[in-house]
Design an enzyme around this catalytic site. Structure first.
Site, PDB file in Angstrom:
ATOM      1  N   GLN A   1      -9.356  -7.091 -10.376  1.00 36.65           N
ATOM      2  CA  GLN A   1      -9.951  -5.846  -9.862  1.00 36.65           C
ATOM      3  C   GLN A   1      -9.487  -4.647 -10.693  1.00 36.65           C
ATOM      4  OE1 GLN A   1     -10.426  -4.742  -5.540  1.00 36.65           O
ATOM      5  NE2 GLN A   1      -8.575  -3.566  -5.909  1.00 36.65           N
TER       6      GLN A   1
ATOM      7  N   SER B   1       0.222  -8.997   1.159  1.00 38.81           N
ATOM      8  CA  SER B   1      -1.236  -8.976   1.297  1.00 38.81           C
ATOM      9  C   SER B   1      -1.590  -8.897   2.771  1.00 38.81           C
ATOM     10  CB  SER B   1      -1.819 -10.268   0.718  1.00 38.81           C
ATOM     11  OG  SER B   1      -3.137 -10.457   1.192  1.00 38.81           O
TER      12      SER B   1
ATOM     13  N   HIS C   1       0.843  -1.210   0.000  1.00 37.79           N
ATOM     14  CA  HIS C   1       0.000   0.000   0.000  1.00 37.79           C
ATOM     15  C   HIS C   1       0.880   1.263   0.000  1.00 37.79           C
ATOM     16  CE1 HIS C   1      -2.876  -2.788   2.209  1.00 37.79           C
ATOM     17  NE2 HIS C   1      -3.640  -2.323   1.254  1.00 37.79           N
TER      18      HIS C   1
END
Ligand code: PAF
Length: 280
Positions: A153, A185, A37
């Site tokens: 996605q 993850s 992230h």
């Protein structure tokens, strides 16, 4: 870093920034932030004047019996990490703010929602498409970053933005990996110590399949089956191992040159997904 929890306060800040002619970047997340992230945030940070990150564990993308209740929520640590990478605004709404009782609309991206992960996680991609559309409408960013790890996605969101004429540039960021190759993850934390040692084999199987496709003249369906069997023998419960066209996500044929190999497999509690994208 400013923290807001309602769409109305978010809009006020966004309007002000827009009036000043500033370019706005956005990274939607479900929190429990890891280095993957942070890479998304830092990469897209360079492309705009202001950066908004959202943290919202979206209930509509979890199926019955999935981990919505137990999904790791680590707000204090997440906020520290976001401050360290110069995020301007954190949007962390409640479920009631995002889904008022009378909301009825669901966004669905056709067949792309029912392939691969969509076949076992029924309704998952409608949940993703709906929340991303809502967040785009609330944040109104110029550019939004998504990780290539969730490749289906990513393709779904690119399609959604194009089909609904949403004026947002989608910026894809390469998968961040642990030194042994395991894709980062939030769900890796569910792996036991012994499963953690086996987990990198998922990426190894993808790389082996890519090498076979590139250098050996084998039927693609046979290559898929070989790697699926290899993973099952190691203890994975493979959902799919699929060599696809990277545009359509349909099974690749001899004519497709831009490929992606997609895999999803359970190892103990977590269901892990990963992919490799390449051209031949
Ligand atoms: O990739 C995720 O974390 C989620 O699917 C997203 C895009 C934040 C939507 O809830």
């Amino acid at each position: 870093m400013k923290k807001v929890t309602t769409a109305i306060t978010l809009r006020e800040t966004v309007h002000q920034w827009r009036a000043e002619g500033l370019r706005i970047a956005f990274v939607p997340t479900m929190g429990n932030l890891h280095a993957g992230h942070i890479k998304l945030v830092s990469e897209v940070r360079k492309k705009a004047d202001r950066l908004i990150v959202s943290i919202f564990v979206n209930p509509t993308q979890f199926g019955v019996g999935e981990d919505f209740e137990s999904y790791p929520r680590t707000e204090a640590e997440d906020e520290e990490k976001l401050m360290a990478v110069a995020v301007d605004l954190l949007f962390s709404p409640t479920v009631d703010e995002m889904y008022p009782e009378n909301s009825k609309t669901v966004v669905s991206v056709g067949e792309l929602s029912t392939l691969h992960c969509g076949a076992t996680r029924v309704g998952h991609f409608d949940g993703v498409a709906t929340i991303v559309t809502k967040l785009f409408n609330m944040v109104q960013p110029d550019i939004a970053a998504f990780g290539e790890k969730d490749f289906q996605q990513l393709v779904l969101i690119r399609t959604l933005v194009q089909d609904l004429n949403i004026p947002v540039e989608i910026f894809a960021v390469a998968t961040e990996r642990e030194p042994d190759g395991l894709a980062m993850s939030s769900r890796n934390g569910y792996l036991s110590a012994s499963e953690r040692l086996i987990a990198p084999k998922l990426y190894q199987a993808l790389c082996k399949a890519r090498e076979t496709v590139l250098h050996e003249n084998q039927d693609l369906r046979v290559v898929e089956l070989q790697q699926l069997n290899y993973l099952e023998a190691l203890g994975f419960k493979v959902d799919y191992f699929s060599i696809c066209s990277s545009d359509s996500l349909q099974p690749a044929t001899g004519n497709d040159n831009a490929l992606v190999i997609l895999v999803a497999a359970k190892l103990g509690k977590p269901r892990l997904i990963d992919n490799v994208r390449f051209c031949r």
